[in-house]
Design a protein around this motif. Sequence first.
Motif, PDB file in Angstrom:
ATOM      1  N   ASN A  20       2.139   6.213  -4.199  1.00 60.20           N
ATOM      2  CA  ASN A  20       2.405   5.190  -2.850  1.00 60.20           C
ATOM      3  C   ASN A  20       3.417   5.485  -1.899  1.00 60.20           C
ATOM      4  O   ASN A  20       3.779   4.681  -1.099  1.00 60.20           O
TER       5      ASN A  20
ATOM      6  N   GLU B 218      -9.164   2.259   4.743  1.00 59.59           N
ATOM      7  CA  GLU B 218      -9.162   2.333   2.901  1.00 59.59           C
ATOM      8  C   GLU B 218      -9.761   0.333   2.854  1.00 59.59           C
ATOM      9  O   GLU B 218     -10.246  -0.191   2.489  1.00 59.59           O
ATOM     10  N   THR B 219      -8.810  -0.839   3.833  1.00 60.62           N
ATOM     11  CA  THR B 219      -8.822  -2.074   4.399  1.00 60.62           C
ATOM     12  C   THR B 219     -10.674  -2.715   4.955  1.00 60.62           C
ATOM     13  O   THR B 219     -11.160  -4.014   4.530  1.00 60.62           O
TER      14      THR B 219
ATOM     15  N   ASN C  32      -5.403   5.759   7.205  1.00 58.54           N
ATOM     16  CA  ASN C  32      -5.586   5.727   5.656  1.00 58.54           C
ATOM     17  C   ASN C  32      -5.566   4.634   5.352  1.00 58.54           C
ATOM     18  O   ASN C  32      -6.920   4.210   5.187  1.00 58.54           O
ATOM     19  N   GLU C  33      -5.018   3.727   6.093  1.00 58.67           N
ATOM     20  CA  GLU C  33      -4.598   2.812   5.757  1.00 58.67           C
ATOM     21  C   GLU C  33      -5.527   1.690   6.610  1.00 58.67           C
ATOM     22  O   GLU C  33      -6.239   0.838   5.213  1.00 58.67           O
TER      23      GLU C  33
ATOM     24  N   ARG D 248       1.030  -1.046  -0.125  1.00 57.06           N
ATOM     25  CA  ARG D 248      -0.030  -0.270  -0.109  1.00 57.06           C
ATOM     26  C   ARG D 248       1.508   1.706   0.068  1.00 57.06           C
ATOM     27  O   ARG D 248       0.931   2.074  -0.470  1.00 57.06           O
TER      28      ARG D 248
ATOM     29  N   LYS E 116     -13.350  -0.538   3.911  1.00 52.67           N
ATOM     30  CA  LYS E 116     -13.872   0.075   2.849  1.00 52.67           C
ATOM     31  C   LYS E 116     -15.253  -1.712   2.080  1.00 52.67           C
ATOM     32  O   LYS E 116     -14.199  -2.303   1.458  1.00 52.67           O
TER      33      LYS E 116
END
Length: 413
Positions: free
Chosen positions: A193, A410-411, A406-407, A170, A413
């Motif tokens: 990235n 995102e996982t 944030n990551e 990621r 969602k």
Amino acid sequence: MKFIRLLKKKLKKYFLLIKRFFYKDFFIPFKGIRKNDILVFDDIFPHPISGFRLEEFKVLLNVFKKSKIVIDPTAYSIIKTPIKHHQIHIKEFEIQSGLIKKINLKKGFVNVNTKLFYCVFLHNISINLKWLEKFEIPFVFTLYPGGGFKINEDISDQKLEKVLTSPMFRKVIVTQKITYEYLLEKKLCKKENIEFIFGCVVPQISLSKDLTDKKTYLINKTTFDICFCAAKYTSKGEDKGYDIFIEFAKTIVNRYDFINFHIIGGFNEEDIDVSELKEKVKFYGYQNFDSLSSIFQKMDVLISPNKAFMLGKGAFDGFPLGTVVEAALNGVCVLITDELKQNNAFVPNVDLILIDSDIDSIVKNIINLIENPQKLYLISQNGKEKFIQVYSNETQMKPRIAILLNEIVETTK
């Protein structure tokens, strides 16, 4: 016959598995019911010699309540620490931090169910990549210099390409401008990235040092004390400039009878002949993070004449070294090299002194400080203030936490 050979092969495999189980020297990751927000991995934590890991991982384990760190302490042998000390260090960390049952050994059956995986250094992400992909676990890592990362070196590039093209990759956090530019120039990673955060994490206790008892040349002591501090990776420490430091010491020792030399780290009097320095040199060996402060507060100058590419093709250190940071925060004037032009925050001759990794450069700058002590005092003070600014958790940990948060979001969602 073919059936018998296959049977023997299977039985041998199961025998080895059973043997490994009883000796507990295996690692079997699995996705359990309990799921963490973040799982951290490291190969030396919580060794007290690595202050930046102690701070960074402690903050992460506190911020992310559903978190744990998995340890495979293979680096203990590299710094010649008996592995039996690992359990002692774990207990000390748990008592000091209040973080109980957050540490797991990479042995036996380990629940790796997590929304995000994080580690530092290329070799640490590389050795975990296979099971991360198997269990489809997204990851972020910090690409510090060292730890398997080298510039224009085939094995390093192959590892980087494999990691950075993984479907689970990621973000990569880089701490040096040269690393950022290298990833882009080699087209190893897309710009979106890469996250650039100059420097490294530092124990925040270092930012609030009580320097009331700081010993300084011509203020409360008559000696001028110069130190060198580094780990030993080669016989004569050419990568850290230890050989240069000793030659410098031999050059200047007879010019001023009030100069003393102090060697902290993996070196001793047998590595390079120091008989010429006689009682003027003292060796301290490796020191825990907490012990460095009391030593540095007796020093006037730290010299770090490290050189790039001495440990092999593409090998380089970050700028500045962690020991340089700790020295500056203890009110020591730092003289350091920057061959690769990595300085992204400090003003030369204001916050620190940039030198070449040669005797003449070091001698010239040391004489200047001895004969102009006000310059020594001013750079020491300016340096301390600038290093506090650059290495505060507001500057270092806040953006790291934001990236990881944030990551994780995102996982889900």
